[in-house]
Design a protein around this motif. Structure first.
Motif, short mmCIF file in Angstrom:
data_model
loop_
_atom_site.label_atom_id
_atom_site.label_comp_id
_atom_site.label_asym_id
_atom_site.label_seq_id
_atom_site.Cartn_x
_atom_site.Cartn_y
_atom_site.Cartn_z
N ALA B 190 0.84 -1.20 0.00
CA ALA B 190 0.00 0.00 0.00
C ALA B 190 0.87 1.25 0.00
N ALA B 191 1.92 1.20 0.81
CA ALA B 191 2.82 2.35 0.88
C ALA B 191 3.47 2.60 -0.47
N ASP B 192 3.87 1.52 -1.11
CA ASP B 192 4.51 1.63 -2.41
C ASP B 192 3.55 2.26 -3.43
N THR B 193 2.29 1.81 -3.37
CA THR B 193 1.29 2.35 -4.27
C THR B 193 1.13 3.86 -4.09
N MET B 194 1.29 4.31 -2.84
CA MET B 194 1.16 5.74 -2.56
C MET B 194 2.42 6.51 -2.91
N GLY B 195 3.38 5.84 -3.48
CA GLY B 195 4.58 6.53 -3.94
C GLY B 195 5.70 6.62 -2.92
N ILE B 196 5.59 5.82 -1.86
CA ILE B 196 6.68 5.82 -0.88
C ILE B 196 7.72 4.79 -1.30
N ASN B 197 8.97 5.19 -1.26
CA ASN B 197 10.04 4.29 -1.63
C ASN B 197 10.33 3.35 -0.44
N VAL B 198 9.77 2.13 -0.53
CA VAL B 198 9.84 1.20 0.60
C VAL B 198 11.28 0.90 0.99
N ALA B 199 12.09 0.56 -0.02
CA ALA B 199 13.47 0.18 0.28
C ALA B 199 14.20 1.33 0.95
N ARG B 200 14.01 2.55 0.43
CA ARG B 200 14.74 3.68 1.00
C ARG B 200 14.32 3.94 2.45
N MET B 201 13.01 3.88 2.71
CA MET B 201 12.54 4.08 4.08
C MET B 201 13.18 3.06 5.02
N ARG B 202 13.24 1.81 4.54
CA ARG B 202 13.78 0.76 5.40
C ARG B 202 15.27 0.94 5.62
N TYR B 203 15.98 1.35 4.58
CA TYR B 203 17.41 1.63 4.75
C TYR B 203 17.61 2.70 5.82
N VAL B 204 16.84 3.80 5.70
CA VAL B 204 16.98 4.89 6.67
C VAL B 204 16.69 4.39 8.08
N ALA B 205 15.63 3.59 8.20
CA ALA B 205 15.23 3.11 9.53
C ALA B 205 16.32 2.23 10.14
N VAL B 206 16.88 1.33 9.33
CA VAL B 206 17.93 0.45 9.86
C VAL B 206 19.16 1.27 10.25
N MET B 207 19.45 2.30 9.43
CA MET B 207 20.61 3.13 9.76
C MET B 207 20.39 3.90 11.07
N ILE B 208 19.15 4.38 11.27
CA ILE B 208 18.86 5.06 12.53
C ILE B 208 19.07 4.09 13.70
#
Lengths: 348, 319
Positions: B190-208
């Motif tokens: 759903a997030a992807d459909t809304m134009g959110i870059n799933v992989a990028r969000m997850r990368y940022v989250a893991v880095m945090i």
């Protein structure tokens, strides 16, 4: 390329990549990787004594690997092998020092105690998974720490405030004069026979019994198994109990074979965690576990020779093992790479 | 010893022990909210502790008082880099996230000890000389009863941890970034459909999560242990993971749980000198956090629901 071939190639490539990364780290930190790996090799196969000790080191890895692999086949991830092994170690040593009985009763009793303790430690996460749908990974991690602290406290009680128990009575020992004479008095013991026997037991359970069929079915697809009339909850609990029993036996190998006592621990033994790698490398098959355990047992024991012979910290081997696990887990990428390479070949 | 005296004794020490747990647990919240299980927290803390101690030892002469703080920054960067390995494996390489986390843990401790032996020629570093200071917070510490309990001789690292917890709550629940983060963890398609870059969000989250765990590890090493060896971070990362679950994947909940675990830890250390508590065998206090976590998971202490997509690699186009 066939699926079977890639299945075998992924672990092989992972091992090569792991050794490569190890070599690079040795180079960067100013050591000669050739000398380092030569020391490792000699540490494994140097003479009859080291070969005996290597085989001894492989023994608990066989059982830890079986434990992880068996749970995996039922769709469960048992990170608790470490804790199950620790309680098994304690239980076997306790039976070994608490009573003196004829060997024919004492030794099996000590071994069974270890298996039972491990099984109990596997039963808890199994039960929670089946009844409350609690993820077994977190529970087993927590159970590891509980095992560590509880056994440390029990050792203190049993030994009257000390850090280790007395040595076990000879009647509970797995020590083998035959193996010792064969291997220039290494600590190789009869446990290796038990471990190999257990490999057979796992194969038999999985391939030749209804229980094994059901466990594998539950591992493949829980819903379909339920629809087919299988008792999924019972199978989950049973799988964890059997897995825990294998792990407990791994502890018995240390208690009755290698050390013949149990001492309190500041941290984990690491055997249980390496069992994950053993199972992964062996693709969770009984035969694969033999290969995985041989590799890891050899690396671990051989590494002990590296500081003396080459002046390299033995942790380099731990790094190699971690990298191997990393690449085996990332098998998808290796498969992709192999697939592309195969396609290129066809195009030519 | 009166009851109040006991509290004056225990509460500050509980907060002191909780600081590293709070930071690391919050890191876990970020990662798991985005749908990436991070069992590697332990390893990330190890690297943080190692780099923190190393920096402190090497640069104490150069930076003086500021050394521990700069060491936190160095530790943060190092752990962030290590967390990238986990991110690449679990997001891009579709690895089993639990296995990858286990690999991170093994790698971190092995690498750290390898380097310690290479640099110091022994299994343990020297002790650091520059440590974090303790302060009486002006005005607040003069409040009767509460003042001496919470606000006198406080480690500034404890204040930092609590501040970050509140900040994390704000970021996750009150900002667009937080909304995206949570949506990626609940329903990535759903997030992807809304134009959110799933992989990028997850990368940022893991880095945090890596950055925070690194700070947590460095704080632990620089306030509690004072040196680095193989048993320095002995299960702190898993304790933080437990705090995160116990706190139901919520930053403030995680902070509360971490404070409680800090309390349990400090009890097991100062307990022998406190009446009544000294009669309880130490082992019960040691295993308390783990037993509680299991009970919490089993639903005896209120249901905790993990983010729905936790642990599942997102593969574009797969239904």
């Amino acid at each position: 390329m066939s699926i079977r071939a890639t299945n075998i190639l992924v672990p092989v490539i992972s091992v090569i990549l792991g050794l490569l990364v190890g070599a690079i780290i040795m180079l960067i930190s100013g050591y000669n990787p050739v000398i380092g790996y030569a020391a490792l090799w000699n540490g494994i196969f140097g003479d009859m004594y080291t070969i005996g000790e290597t085989l001894r080191q492989i023994t608990p890895y066989l059982l830890a690997g079986l434990a992880v692999a068996f749970a995996f086949r039922s769709g469960l991830f048992n990170i608790g092998v470490e804790g199950q092994l620790i309680v098994g170690w304690f239980a076997a040593a306790y039976v070994g020092v608490a009573v003196e009985l004829p060997k024919i009763i004492h030794l099996p009793l000590a071994i069974l105690a270890a298996a039972a303790a491990g099984a109990l430690w596997g039963f808890v996460p199994g039960l929670l998974k089946a009844k409350f749908h609690v993820h077994e990974v977190i529970v087993t991690i927590m159970m590891n720490y509980i095992a560590l602290h509880v056994t440390n406290a029990l050792i203190k009680t049993v030994s009257g405030g000390g850090d280790r128990t007395e040595s076990i009575f000879a009647s509970a020992s797995l020590r083998s004069e035959f193996f010792q004479n064969l291997t220039e008095f290494s600590r190789l013991h009869y446990g290796i026979i038990i471990a190999l026997l257990m490999v057979g037991v796992m194969w038999f359970i999985l391939e030749k019994t209804t229980l094994g069929f059901e466990l594998k079915a539950v591992g493949f697809n829980q819903n379909a198994s339920k629809y087919a009339g299988m008792n999924v909850n019972k199978n989950i609990i049973l799988a964890m109990v059997i897995s825990g029993a294998f792990a407990g036996l791994g502890g018995a190998m240390e208690a009755l074979g290698t050390f013949e006592y149990v001492s309190s621990k500041a941290g984990f033994t690491g055997i249980g965690f390496d069992g994950i790698a053993v199972a992964l490398l062996g693709m969770n098959t009984p035969l694969g576990v033999i290969f995985g355990a041989t590799l890891f047992g050899s690396l671990k024991y051989g590494a002990l020779n590296m500081p003396n012979a080459a002046g390299i910290p033995l942790e380099i081997v731990e790094i190699v093992i971690a990298v191997i696990i990393f690449f085996v887990a990332s098998g998808y990428v290796i498969r992709l790479f192999l697939l592309r390479a195969a396609k290129k070949k066809e195009a030519k | 010893m009166s009851f109040l005296e006991v509290l004056y004794f225990i509460v500050p020490s509980a907060i002191f022990y909780a600081a590293p747990l709070i930071l690391t647990a919050i890191g876990g919240v970020f990662s798991e909210r985005s749908g990436v299980i991070n069992i590697g927290l332990e390893g990330l803390m190890v690297i943080g502790a190692f780099v923190g101690i190393l920096f402190n030892l090497f640069y104490a002469d150069t930076f003086g008082n500021a050394t521990p703080w700069l060491a936190l920054v160095a530790a943060m960067i190092a752990a962030l880099l290590l967390s990238l390995v986990h991110a690449v494996a679990s997001i891009s390489f579709r690895a089993d996230q639990t296995v990858s986390g286990v690999a991170i843990n093994l790698l971190a401790i092995a690498l750290a000890i390898y380097l310690v032996k290479k640099i110091f020629g022994k299994g343990q570093t020297d002790f650091i000389t520059e440590r974090f200071g303790r302060y009486d917070i002006p005005v607040l510490s003069d409040i009767p009863v509460i003042g001496p309990m919470f606000f006198s001789s406080v480690y500034n690292t404890s204040i930092l941890a609590i501040a970050i917890a509140i900040l994390a709550w704000f970021v996750i629940y009150k900002t667009p970034f937080g909304l995206r983060l949570r949506s990626v963890g609940e329903h990535p398609m759903a997030a992807d459909t809304m134009g959110i870059n799933v992989a990028r969000m997850r990368y940022v989250a893991v880095m945090i999560s890596g950055a925070l765990a690194g700070i947590g590890g460095a704080i632990y090493a620089q306030t509690i242990s004072g040196d680095f060896g193989h048993a320095t971070i002995n299960g702190q990362g898993f304790m933080a993971l437990a705090a995160m679950i116990f706190g139901k994947w919520h930053p403030l909940g995680a902070m509360g749980a971490a404070l409680f675990f800090g309390f349990a830890q400090s009890l097991s250390i100062v307990g022998p000198s406190i009446p009544y508590i000294q009669d309880i065998p130490n082992v019960f206090l040691l295993i308390l956090p783990y037993v509680l976590t299991i009970l919490a998971l089993a639903g005896f202490i209120g249901r905790a629901n993990a983010p729905k997509a936790n642990g599942i690699p997102y593969i574009k186009g797969q239904r």
